[in-house]
Scaffold this active site. Structure first.
Site, PDB file in Angstrom:
ATOM      1  N   ASN A  13       2.917  -5.721   1.671  1.00 46.03           N
ATOM      2  CA  ASN A  13       3.299  -4.326   1.925  1.00 46.03           C
ATOM      3  C   ASN A  13       2.755  -3.974   3.314  1.00 46.03           C
ATOM      4  O   ASN A  13       1.573  -3.675   3.477  1.00 46.03           O
ATOM      5  CB  ASN A  13       2.680  -3.437   0.843  1.00 46.03           C
ATOM      6  CG  ASN A  13       3.031  -1.975   1.029  1.00 46.03           C
ATOM      7  OD1 ASN A  13       3.598  -1.585   2.058  1.00 46.03           O
ATOM      8  ND2 ASN A  13       2.670  -1.163   0.060  1.00 46.03           N
ATOM      9  N   ARG A  66       7.845  -5.379   0.832  1.00 46.10           N
ATOM     10  CA  ARG A  66       8.275  -4.008   0.595  1.00 46.10           C
ATOM     11  C   ARG A  66       9.021  -3.512   1.833  1.00 46.10           C
ATOM     12  O   ARG A  66       8.517  -3.618   2.954  1.00 46.10           O
ATOM     13  CB  ARG A  66       7.054  -3.126   0.357  1.00 46.10           C
ATOM     14  CG  ARG A  66       7.428  -1.683   0.177  1.00 46.10           C
ATOM     15  CD  ARG A  66       6.197  -0.838   0.014  1.00 46.10           C
ATOM     16  NE  ARG A  66       6.583   0.542  -0.256  1.00 46.10           N
ATOM     17  CZ  ARG A  66       5.821   1.585   0.009  1.00 46.10           C
ATOM     18  NH1 ARG A  66       4.629   1.404   0.531  1.00 46.10           N
ATOM     19  NH2 ARG A  66       6.234   2.794  -0.268  1.00 46.10           N
ATOM     20  N   HIS A 155       9.582   5.607  -3.548  1.00 46.41           N
ATOM     21  CA  HIS A 155       8.702   5.192  -4.651  1.00 46.41           C
ATOM     22  C   HIS A 155       9.510   4.564  -5.798  1.00 46.41           C
ATOM     23  O   HIS A 155       9.065   4.554  -6.939  1.00 46.41           O
ATOM     24  CB  HIS A 155       7.913   6.380  -5.245  1.00 46.41           C
ATOM     25  CG  HIS A 155       6.917   6.990  -4.325  1.00 46.41           C
ATOM     26  ND1 HIS A 155       6.668   8.348  -4.327  1.00 46.41           N
ATOM     27  CD2 HIS A 155       6.085   6.469  -3.403  1.00 46.41           C
ATOM     28  CE1 HIS A 155       5.738   8.631  -3.429  1.00 46.41           C
ATOM     29  NE2 HIS A 155       5.365   7.503  -2.849  1.00 46.41           N
ATOM     30  N   ARG A 216       1.880  16.228   3.724  1.00 44.69           N
ATOM     31  CA  ARG A 216       3.305  16.532   3.973  1.00 44.69           C
ATOM     32  C   ARG A 216       3.690  17.847   3.291  1.00 44.69           C
ATOM     33  O   ARG A 216       3.239  18.142   2.197  1.00 44.69           O
ATOM     34  CB  ARG A 216       4.190  15.411   3.427  1.00 44.69           C
ATOM     35  CG  ARG A 216       4.194  14.175   4.295  1.00 44.69           C
ATOM     36  CD  ARG A 216       4.989  13.048   3.666  1.00 44.69           C
ATOM     37  NE  ARG A 216       4.125  11.902   3.412  1.00 44.69           N
ATOM     38  CZ  ARG A 216       4.442  10.875   2.639  1.00 44.69           C
ATOM     39  NH1 ARG A 216       5.616  10.839   2.023  1.00 44.69           N
ATOM     40  NH2 ARG A 216       3.602   9.874   2.463  1.00 44.69           N
ATOM     41  N   GLU A 359       3.424  -1.796  -8.347  1.00 45.00           N
ATOM     42  CA  GLU A 359       4.616  -2.150  -7.574  1.00 45.00           C
ATOM     43  C   GLU A 359       4.637  -3.640  -7.234  1.00 45.00           C
ATOM     44  O   GLU A 359       5.687  -4.258  -7.172  1.00 45.00           O
ATOM     45  CB  GLU A 359       4.663  -1.311  -6.285  1.00 45.00           C
ATOM     46  CG  GLU A 359       4.973   0.149  -6.567  1.00 45.00           C
ATOM     47  CD  GLU A 359       4.482   1.093  -5.489  1.00 45.00           C
ATOM     48  OE1 GLU A 359       3.257   1.331  -5.417  1.00 45.00           O
ATOM     49  OE2 GLU A 359       5.314   1.609  -4.730  1.00 45.00           O
TER      50      GLU A 359
END
Ligand code: AMP
Length: 386
Positions: A13, A66, A155, A216, A359
């Site tokens: 990742n 990823r 996600h 964010r 993940e």
């Protein structure tokens, strides 16, 4: 009976400031090595990857990467070919901070391990099942046709994993369930899952949309942007930087983007930290309520990622006020224990679950499955499943 050979799978990742890796022995899923390398001033991205390749060793059988944005080109994970690389590059403009570094990681892995398969796993793939009523913005349709401007969602690998685990925990096939999956970490996204597929999700064209996050903003009225440009005398790029890095919990509290800090300081009477927490929960409520409506009710709510897995206070605040929809938390189960578990009371019509996300294991499984279904690997005749 045919037994599959064990395969060493390196999962990567690659981010701009750090690279996370895990080395699995598959199909046993035993972890052989793992780490998170942070980029120092001295170390280039390439040096970091070389270090990981050294740790993984020369006998890696496949890698899985990823990739944040696959746009509408990749409804599933794929083995990387030149054509796949070209297609990924063609949509990199949609995630300029993420995709180029993801692709660079793939190129370096290909150079280091030239004779093994490399798989790409996209954050957006799981959400490709959304209907147009979920993914279209109400702007002239030509912009969607011309520039692919629409909601993609992110996600996806995490939502897909926790959906599978929720189905196990509830003892029901995923295609019979309506689930609301809350991935609450540094980034936050809520997904409505129906018939084992993503039906709607809170993030958008980019991961800036949806609920309030650590730094964010989540959704705002788009007219705020030109106002800020004019009133603050700043350019669009600077507004976007503020919305990505100085907003959310940090922007409201003025103190921190970490829920743990905010809970502590709020208890000591810091009002804006309390306000940030209340606003965070209220935006999550808005999406959860919306998805109860989109799904016409839900059988389960899933909490995952850093905050979702570890903060009983936030889970409790979110579930308060959802009793109308049949959500009854078992406060003791919520506060105690760790790991994967049911935290709703026995008579709660809507189940509530904590499911630590994973993940990496999904990425490793996807890579193995792709390789096993592609016997032509090594002959240069890989079918592109896009
Ligand atoms: P993630 O993006 O999934 O790695 O989540 C990281 C975030 O999880 C951190 O920024 C923390 O704010 C949050 N986090 C981790 N542990 C806890 C905890 N025990 N309580 C509340 N928040 C936590």
């Amino acid at each position: 009976m045919k037994t599959n050979p064990s395969r060493k799978t390196l999962v990567l990742n690659c981010g701009s400031s750090s690279v996370k890796y895990k080395v699995f022995e598959m199909p046993s899923e035993r972890i052989l090595a793992e780490g998170n390398l942070k980029r120092g001033a001295e170390q280039s991205f390439e040096d970091m990857l070389e270090e990981i390749f050294r740790i993984a060793g020369p006998d890696v059988d496949m890698t899985a990467h990823r990739v944040v944005h696959g746009a509408d080109l990749f409804p599933a994970s794929v083995l990387v070919t030149e054509e796949v690389m070209r297609r990924m590059e063609s949509v990199s403009y949609l995630a300029p901070l993420h995709n180029p570094i993801n692709l660079e990681g793939i190129r370096l892995a290909q150079r280091h391990y030239p004779s093994i398969p490399h798989a790409a796993v996209f954050d957006t793939s799981f959400h490709q099942t959304m209907p147009p009523t979920s993914y279209l913005y109400s702007i002239p349709y030509e912009y969607y046709e011309r520039h692919k401007i629409r909601k993609y969602g992110f996600h996806g690998t995490s939502h897909r994993y926790v959906m599978g685990r929720a189905s196990e925990l509830m003892g029901m096939p995923a295609d019979k369930l309506r689930l609301i999956s809350c991935h609450i970490g540094n980034g936050v996204s809520v997904t409505a899952i129906r018939n084992g597929e993503s039906y709607d999700t809170s993030m958008g064209l980019t991961p800036l949309a949806g609920v309030t996050m650590g730094t964010r903003s989540g959704n705002i009225d788009p007219a705020v942007i030109p106002y800020l440009e004019r009133l603050e005398g700043i350019e669009t790029d600077e507004v976007l930087r503020v919305l990505n890095h100085q907003s959310g919990l940090l922007g409201i509290s003025g103190i921190s983007n970490d829920i743990r800090d905010l809970l502590k300081i709020a208890k000591e009477g810091h009002e804006r930290s309390q306000l940030a927490l209340d606003l965070f929960v209220s935006k999550l409520h808005q999406y959860i309520g919306l998805y109860f409506a989109r799904l016409n009710g839900a059988d389960g709510i899933i909490f995952t990622a850093g905050v979702g897995e570890n903060s009983p206070e936030i889970r409790e605040k979110i579930c308060q006020g959802l009793e109308f929809a049949g959500v009854y938390l078992d406060r003791e189960a919520n506060a105690a224990g760790s790991g994967e578990r049911m935290i709703s009371s026995a008579y709660s019509p809507c189940k509530v679950m904590v499911i630590p996300t994973n993940e990496e294991i999904v990425m490793a499984r996807d890579a193995v499955e792709l390789v096993e279904n592609q016997p032509a690997w090594g002959t240069g005749r890989i079918a592109i499943t896009v």
